[in-house]
Design an enzyme around this catalytic site. Structure first.
Site, PDB file in Angstrom:
ATOM      1  N   SER A 407       0.902  -1.190  -0.148  1.00 13.06           N
ATOM      2  CA  SER A 407      -0.045   0.034  -0.039  1.00 13.06           C
ATOM      3  C   SER A 407       0.855   1.366  -0.007  1.00 13.06           C
ATOM      4  CB  SER A 407      -0.900   0.063   1.228  1.00 13.06           C
ATOM      5  OG  SER A 407      -1.418  -1.173   1.312  1.00 13.06           O
ATOM      6  N   HIS A 428      -2.081  -3.153  -6.187  1.00 14.33           N
ATOM      7  CA  HIS A 428      -2.606  -2.538  -4.818  1.00 14.33           C
ATOM      8  C   HIS A 428      -4.031  -2.858  -4.913  1.00 14.33           C
ATOM      9  CE1 HIS A 428      -3.559   0.683  -1.751  1.00 14.33           C
ATOM     10  NE2 HIS A 428      -3.289  -0.563  -1.253  1.00 14.33           N
ATOM     11  N   GLU A 440      -5.203  -0.336  -8.086  1.00 19.08           N
ATOM     12  CA  GLU A 440      -4.132   0.658  -8.225  1.00 19.08           C
ATOM     13  C   GLU A 440      -3.099  -0.429  -9.025  1.00 19.08           C
ATOM     14  OE1 GLU A 440      -3.712   4.736  -5.890  1.00 19.08           O
ATOM     15  OE2 GLU A 440      -3.118   2.856  -4.642  1.00 19.08           O
ATOM     16  N   ASN A 478      -3.839   6.485  -0.909  1.00 13.23           N
ATOM     17  CA  ASN A 478      -3.343   6.232   0.339  1.00 13.23           C
ATOM     18  C   ASN A 478      -2.578   7.718   0.660  1.00 13.23           C
ATOM     19  OD1 ASN A 478      -4.575   4.299   1.464  1.00 13.23           O
ATOM     20  ND2 ASN A 478      -2.864   2.724   1.205  1.00 13.23           N
TER      21      ASN A 478
END
Ligand code: 3HC
Length: 699
Positions: A407, A428, A440, A478
C-alpha cells in the site's frame, strides 16, 4: 454521410436495422434515421416492422455525450411516441443489452422479442437520472407499480427470461434473432395482431404503501441522491396522471436531473472509469503475457481475498504461507467467505466448491516455479518484501510477472533486489479484496509495457477497475488519505468528537466516516507502518498522537472491541465512551491544543480540501495519468460519493478559485506546513482553467 439506420422491405415486413457502433446509442443521426424509417414504413406496403440492431448489442441508451449540448430534433420522447402511434405493429428484436432509451424504444414498440442471453434494463439512476422517454410511465402500466419501482430504482438490468416473466418481453427467440423476429412478425401479421400500445393500457393501481416503502429504503440505500426519489414520484404519477401528463411530468423531472450537479458527477465517473484503463503508448493491440496460473504470497485477509479474485475468474491459484498453521487459518477464512457468497445468493454451492478447489495451499516456494503471475501480499515491511522478491527471482520462471500488493512501499526498491525489474509491478488491492472494485496498478521505473498491459487487462478479467499510478509514498489513494486523516485527527484534537466527524462526513456523502474506517482497518496497522517511516513520511506528529495512545492501551479498533469507539461484541453497535474521550482530551492538553467547537462545515471542508490539494499535487507530478483517474480511485476505493464525481471533479464543480480561497484561509488559520496550496491549483486559477482541461505531461 450515410444514415446509421437502414430500412428495407422483406416481403411484407419492414426491417429497420440500427448500426451505430460500438453500442448503438441514440445519437442524433440514429434518432433521425429511426424517424425516417418509421415514416417510410407508414407509407409502404409493409404490414409490420422489425427494429433490430447490428453489432454486439441492441441500443444501449441515449447518447450521454449529447447531454448538456443544445438538443436536436427529433427528441427521443417524441420519436418514441411516433413509433408507438405507428399504424403497423412495431416489433423490437433484442440481443446484447437494451438499456435506458434503448429499452424505452422497445417499450414504445408494440411487441418485444429477445434472445435468451439478452438483458434489458433502465440504468439511468446510475447516472443520476431517470428514464426520460416514457420508461417511468410505460413500465408500471405493464408490470404494476412495485415491479416498476424495483426495476427503475435499482437500475440493474434483468435477463430476457425474467423480463418475459414480468411481461415486458413477449417472446424468447431460439437461434438466429433476425430469423426469429421475422417469423414472429409473420405470425403477428397472420393473426391480424393489433398495435398494442402500452400507453393505452389502464393506469396501474395506485400503491401508496409500496411507494412510501421505496422512498424510505432509497433514503438509506442512496443517501443524498435526488434521482431515486424522483423515480418514485414519476412511477407514482403513472397511476395518478393520464399518460400524456405523466410523460410531461417525467420529462420535467428528467431535464432538471440532467442539468443538475449529481448527474454531471455520475456521468463524469462513467467516462472516467473507462478512460482510466487507457495508457499512453499501450492499446488493445499491445503485446501481453499469457496468465494461466497465479500465486499469492501471504494467506492473511488480504492475500486470501486476492486469491479469491483469481479463482473466481477461473484461474488456478497457489497460496503460499510460512507455516501449515497460518495456511490452514487462511484457507478457512476463504471457505467462510465463499459460504457467505452462497448465502447471499452470489453463487451456487457447486460454484463455490469449484472456486475454492482452484486455490491450493503450499508452504514451499519451489511450488511457484511455473506460475505466470505472483502477487505478494504480506504485511508492510520493506525488507521482508525485498527478501521475498529475492526468493521469487530465484524460483520463478523467466517472464513471470512479480507483483507486490504494497500500500505504501517503494516498488522501485522492491524491483531493484531482483535481476528482472522489468517484470516487477505493484498491484494494490483494496480491502475486502474480493469485493472492492479498485485496483491501483503501480508502474515502477523499469516496469515493461507488456507487463503493464497484461495487468490492466487481467484487472478487467477479474472484475476490477484498474487505475495506473506512479511510484510515491502511498501512490494515489493512500497518499491523499494521509492528508484527509490528518485533518480528521486534528479536528478531533481541537474539539470535535469521533461522532461529529463521522456524521459530518457521512451526511456529506462519504460511505463511512473516517473514525469508523480507521477502527475497521485496525489502528495497529498504521501504528506499525509508522515505525518504518522517516519523520517526513509520517507527517504532522499531532495527527497520530491519539491513535498511538489508543493502540498502546490495546484499543486496536473494531477487532479488539474498541478503538475510537467501543463495539458491542454481538451487534457491532458502536458508542463513543469516556475512555476514548479522555485519551483525546489528554492528547489535546499535552499538545497545548485549545479545545473549541468544530462545526460540520469546517470538518467537511478541511478533510475534503486536504484531499483535493494533495490530489492536485499528485496530478501535477504525473503520479496519476489524468485528474479523472484520481476520481476513480476515490469513488471505487474510498467510498467518495459518486454523485459528487470524485475529488477532482468536485473541485472543478465548486470552482477552483473558491477551493484556493478556502485553502488560503486554512493556511492563515492553521499554518503553511499543512496548508500550502498545490502550485497547479494556483496556476489553473490564474489561467481561469479547470482541472478537467489539464493534460498530464506524457500521458
Ligand atoms: N452514451 C455514450 N457513450 C456510451 C454509452 C452511452 N449511453 N454507453 C456506452 N458508451 C461508450 C463507452 O463510453 C465506451 O466508449 P469508449 O470505447 O470510447 O471508452 C463504449 O461505448 C463501449 O462501452 P463499454 O466500454 O462500457 O462497453 P461494455 O461492452 O463493457 O458495456 C454497456 C456495454 C453495458 C452498454 C455499457 O457501456 C453501459 O452500461 N452503457 C451505459 C448504458 C446506460 O446508462 N444507458 C442509459 C443512458 S441514459 C438514457 O438512455 C436516458 C433516456 O432515458 C432518455
Amino acid at each position: 454521410m450515410s444514415s446509421p439506420v437502414r430500412y428495407e422491405l422483406i416481403g411484407d415486413i419492414g426491417v429497420m436495422s440500427i448500426n451505430n457502433p460500438p453500442v448503438n446509442v441514440l445519437s442524433h443521426p440514429v434518432r433521425q434515421g429511426i424517424q425516417d424509417a418509421c415514416r417510410e414504413a407508414q407509407a409502404d406496403s409493409s404490414k409490420a416492422v422489425v427494429i433490430i440492431c447490428d453489432g454486439r448489442t441492441f441500443v444501449a441508451g441515449a447518447d450521454i455525450k449529447e447531454f448538456g449540448q443544445p438538443p436536436k430534433k427529433p427528441f427521443l420522447p417524441d420519436l418514441l411516441n411516433e413509433i408507438e402511434a405507428s399504424s403497423k405493429p412495431m416489433i423490437a428484436a433484442i440481443h446484447g443489452s437494451a438499456l435506458g432509451g434503448g429499452f424505452e424504444l422497445c417499450l414504445a414498440s408494440h411487441y418485444r422479442c429477445a434472445v435468451a442471453t439478452a438483458k434489458v434494463g433502465l440504468p439511468e439512476v446510475k447516472l443520476g437520472l431517470l428514464p426520460g422517454a416514457g420508461g417511468t410511465q410505460r413500465v408500471p402500466r405493464l408490470t404494476g407499480i412495485t415491479a416498476a419501482l424495483e426495476l427503475i430504482s435499482s437500475g440493474n438490468p434483468i435477463s430476457a427470461t425474467s423480463a418475459e416473466t414480468l411481461g415486458i418481453v413477449d417472446r424468447i427467440v431460439d437461434g438466429d434473432l433476425r430469423e426469429g423476429a421475422l417469423a414472429y412478425a409473420r405470425e403477428l401479421i397472420d393473426r391480424g395482431a393489433a398495435c398494442r400500445r402500452s400507453s393505452e393500457l389502464p393506469a396501474p393501481d395506485a400503491n401508496p404503501a409500496s411507494c412510501a416503502e421505496f422512498r424510505q429504503q432509497l433514503e438509506k440505500r442512496a443517501r443524498g441522491q435526488i434521482a431515486p426519489q424522483r423515480i418514485v414520484d414519476c412511477v407514482e404519477a403513472a397511476s395518478t396522471l393520464p399518460f400524456p401528463e405523466g410523460l410531461q411530468f417525467e420529462r420535467e423531472a428528467f431535464l432538471s436531473l440532467m442539468t443538475g450537479p449529481q448527474s454531471a458527477g455520475l456521468r463524469h465517473v462513467f467516462f472516467a472509469e473507462r478512460d482510466a484503463a487507457r495508457v499512453s503508448g499501450i492499446d488493445k493491440t499491445s503485446p501481453q503475457r499469457d496468465i494461466k496460473s497465479v500465486a499469492v504470497i501471504g494467506a492473511g485477509t488480504m492475500g486470501g481475498g486476492i486469491a479469491m479474485n483469481f479463482a473466481n475468474a477461473g484461474l488456478p491459484v497457489k497460496l503460499l504461507e510460512v507455516s501449515d498453521d497460518a495456511l490452514g487459518r487462511g484457507l478457512e477464512i476463504i471457505v467462510r467467505n465463499y459460504a457467505g457468497g452462497v448465502k447471499r445468493g452470489k453463487m451456487t454451492q457447486d460454484e463455490a466448491i469449484a472456486r475454492r478447489d482452484l486455490i491450493q495451499g503450499t508452504t514451499d516456494y519451489a511450488a511457484l516455479a511455473d506460475v505466470d503471475l505472483v502477487v505478494e501480499a504480506v504485511y508492510e515491511n520493506l525488507s521482508l518484501k525485498q527478501d521475498i522478491f529475492e526468493r521469487l527471482d530465484d524460483v520463478c520462471k523467466p517472464g513471470a510477472i512479480l507483483a507486490t500488493n504494497t500500500s505504501y512501499q517503494d516498488v522501485n526498491r522492491i524491483a531493484a533486489v531482483t535481476r528482472r525489474p522489468q517484470d516487477v509491478i505493484g498491484l494494490h488491492f483494496f480491502s475486502p479484496a474480493h469485493i472492492m472494485k479498485l485496483l491501483e496498478v503501480v508502474r515502477a521505473a523499469e516496469t515493461a509495457d507488456d507487463v503493464l498491459a497484461t495487468c490492466i487487462s487481467l484487472a478487467k478479467k477479474i472484475g476490477k477497475i484498474p487505475v495506473v499510478a506512479g511510484v510515491c509514498y502511498g501512490f494515489i489513494g493512500n497518499r491523499m488519505l494521509q492528508k484527509y486523516a490528518r485533518e480528521a485527527q486534528l479536528c478531533l484534537l481541537e474539539g470535535a468528537t469521533p461522532e461529529t466527524i463521522d456524521t459530518a462526513m457521512q451526511q456529506w456523502g462519504m460511505a463511512m466516516g473516517p473514525m469508523r474506517v480507521f477502527d475497521l482497518a485496525g489502528l495497529d496497522i498504521g501504528y506499525k507502518a509508522r515505525q518504518g517511516l522517516s519523520p517526513e513520511e509520517r507527517g504532522d506528529p499531532r495527527a497520530y498522537r491519539i491513535p498511538d495512545a489508543l493502540v498502546e492501551m490495546g484499543r486496536l479498533g473494531q477487532k479488539s472491541g474498541a478503538g475510537f469507539y467501543t463495539y458491542d461484541p454481538d451487534t457491532r453497535a458502536y458508542t463513543f465512551d469516556d475512555v476514548s474521550k479522555s485519551v483525546i482530551e489528554r492528547a489535546a492538553a499535552s499538545l497545548g491544543v485549545e479545545r473549541r467547537e468544530v462545526d460540520a462545515s469546517e470538518i467537511v471542508d478541511r478533510l475534503i480540501y486536504a484531499l483535493i490539494n494533495e490530489g492536485i499535487n499528485i496530478v501535477e507530478e504525473g503520479i496519476a495519468q489524468r485528474p479523472s483517474d484520481v476520481d476513480v480511485v476515490y469513488v471505487y476505493g474510498y467510498g467518495f460519493p459518486a454523485h459528487r464525481g470524485g475529488p477532482m471533479h468536485y473541485a472543478d464543480a465548486t470552482g477552483l478559485d473558491r477551493v484556493l480561497e478556502r485553502i488560503c484561509e486554512f493556511r492563515e488559520r492553521f499554518g503553511a506546513e499543512n496548508w500550502t496550496p498545490a502550485p497547479l491549483l494556483e496556476q489553473l486559477v490564474k489561467e481561469k482553467r479547470s482541472l478537467d482541461s489539464f493534460v498530464v505531461k506524457g500521458a
